[in-house]
Design a protein around this motif. Structure first.
Motif, PDB file in Angstrom:
ATOM      1  N   ALA A   5       8.494 -11.991  -4.738  1.00  0.00           N
ATOM      2  CA  ALA A   5       9.689 -11.224  -4.406  1.00  0.00           C
ATOM      3  C   ALA A   5       9.942 -10.216  -5.515  1.00  0.00           C
ATOM      4  CB  ALA A   5      10.896 -12.149  -4.239  1.00  0.00           C
ATOM      5  N   GLU A   7      12.802  -7.315  -6.372  1.00  0.00           N
ATOM      6  CA  GLU A   7      14.018  -6.547  -6.122  1.00  0.00           C
ATOM      7  C   GLU A   7      14.009  -5.379  -7.098  1.00  0.00           C
ATOM      8  OE1 GLU A   7      18.796  -7.314  -5.434  1.00  0.00           O
ATOM      9  OE2 GLU A   7      17.638  -8.749  -6.617  1.00  0.00           O
ATOM     10  N   GLY A  55       7.304  -9.537  -0.955  1.00  0.00           N
ATOM     11  CA  GLY A  55       8.396  -8.799  -0.331  1.00  0.00           C
ATOM     12  C   GLY A  55       9.064  -7.913  -1.366  1.00  0.00           C
ATOM     13  N   ILE A  56       9.262  -6.638  -1.019  1.00  0.00           N
ATOM     14  CA  ILE A  56       9.892  -5.679  -1.934  1.00  0.00           C
ATOM     15  C   ILE A  56      11.155  -5.128  -1.293  1.00  0.00           C
ATOM     16  CG2 ILE A  56       9.648  -3.496  -3.182  1.00  0.00           C
ATOM     17  CD1 ILE A  56       6.622  -3.871  -3.121  1.00  0.00           C
ATOM     18  N   GLY A  57      12.255  -5.227  -2.009  1.00  0.00           N
ATOM     19  CA  GLY A  57      13.484  -4.553  -1.633  1.00  0.00           C
ATOM     20  C   GLY A  57      13.751  -3.494  -2.690  1.00  0.00           C
ATOM     21  N   ASP A 104      16.740  -2.265  -0.931  1.00  0.00           N
ATOM     22  CA  ASP A 104      17.293  -3.402  -1.682  1.00  0.00           C
ATOM     23  C   ASP A 104      18.491  -4.006  -0.964  1.00  0.00           C
ATOM     24  OD1 ASP A 104      18.784  -1.086  -2.159  1.00  0.00           O
ATOM     25  OD2 ASP A 104      18.737  -1.261  -4.338  1.00  0.00           O
ATOM     26  N   GLY A 107      17.519  -5.955   1.991  1.00  0.00           N
ATOM     27  CA  GLY A 107      17.043  -7.251   1.503  1.00  0.00           C
ATOM     28  C   GLY A 107      18.186  -8.226   1.302  1.00  0.00           C
ATOM     29  N   CYS A 280      14.038 -10.771  -0.313  1.00  0.00           N
ATOM     30  CA  CYS A 280      12.660 -10.322  -0.540  1.00  0.00           C
ATOM     31  C   CYS A 280      11.655 -11.425  -0.198  1.00  0.00           C
ATOM     32  CB  CYS A 280      12.486  -9.867  -1.985  1.00  0.00           C
ATOM     33  SG  CYS A 280      13.363  -8.347  -2.386  1.00  0.00           S
TER      34      CYS A 280
END
Length: 291
Positions: A5, A7, A55-57, A104, A107, A280
């Motif tokens: 993850a 953020e 997972g990218i926010g 973001d 997310g 994320c």
């Protein structure tokens, strides 16, 4: 199964490893510097962690259209070092794994919808009010995208009759972010929000702006619940003021069971400020087709 993850904020990057239950097993934070400094640190952190997906926010604006040649890019950000930067592509080159990508604040909306105060609710909004204002929309069981993604932190508002502040947004003199984010409070009153806790006028004006925006979202998106997070919303005295003003502004026009229980309709974030990183984790799961 483990998931990565990320953020990605304008000031700092939060990197974490979690499991399918949203549990954060380890977490670190690094400053957001230029891509040539920051991206190698991100890659070094996730290498060898045996994650199934990432997972990218991210801060934005970003390109979320998978058919676009610039999908995965940070686009017209005022953070010039990151403008038109292939964020997803440059990470994927080194990590070679599935990457879920969103804003973001989307997310955070997803984190709350999966594990927090909007779990089991089909339609909700998450709003962060801090250094900036961002709005994540969870609609019909998924995150809302369109031409871009919601930039509802920049909706235009009517000025408070006693507010002579010119606004803090370089793009709009009277948008939500420019009138109500943390920097706007500090510039208007000459002190940080935390130092103004006992000044009733500050929070009456703040609630005036937040409630205006919320009424606009209620009338256009019709969410079943609204979650308010971010540093400014740590001033818990805002919640009753906002709820009261929302009811006043709606003036009985919209009548639903949710609005009749306003204390449980406009609520604080429920995940101890981990909603973004938990979202994320869920973005990573979704990239693998896991709900």
């Amino acid at each position: 199964m483990l998931f990565g993850a990320l953020e990605a904020g304008g000031t700092k990057m939060v990197l974490a490893i979690g499991n399918e239950n949203g549990e954060i097993l380890e977490q670190v934070s690094i400053p957001t510097e230029t891509p040539d400094i920051t991206i190698p640190k991100i890659i070094d952190y996730f290498k060898g962690k045996e994650i199934a997906a990432l997972g990218i926010g991210s801060f934005g604006p970003i390109d979320l259209d998978k058919k676009s040649p610039t999908y995965g890019y940070i686009t017209s950000t005022p953070k010039l070092a990151w403008a038109n930067y292939d964020f997803v592509g440059n990470i994927k080159k080194s990590l070679d794994l599935p990457i879920g990508f969103d804003t973001d604040v989307n997310g955070s909306a997803l984190g709350e919808a999966t594990w927090g105060s909007t779990k089991g609710i089909d339609s909700s909004i998450y709003i962060t009010i801090g250094t900036g204002v961002g709005v994540g929309v969870f609609q019909n069981g998924g995150l809302l995208h369109g031409m871009l993604h919601p930039e509802a932190g920049h909706v235009l508002l009517s000025k408070h009759p006693e507010d002579h502040f010119e606004g803090a947004c370089p793009y709009h003199p009277n948008c939500f972010e420019g009138l109500a984010a943390g920097p706007a409070i500090e510039k208007r009153w000459g002190k940080k929000a935390i130092e103004l806790k006992d000044n009733e006028k500050v929070w009456e004006m703040e609630a005036y702006y937040i409630a205006q925006a919320l009424v606009g979202y209620i009338l256009t998106l019709s969410p079943h619940r609204i979650v308010l997070g971010g540093g400014v919303m740590h001033q818990e005295q805002l919640f009753p003021l906002i709820r009261q003003k929302v009811v006043e502004l709606l003036n009985g026009y919209v009548r639903t069971a949710q609005l009749s229980d306003i204390d449980n309709y406009i609520v604080p974030a429920a995940l101890n400020d981990n909603q973004g990183i938990m979202g994320c984790i869920q973005l990573a799961k979704m990239e693998l087709g896991i709900q």
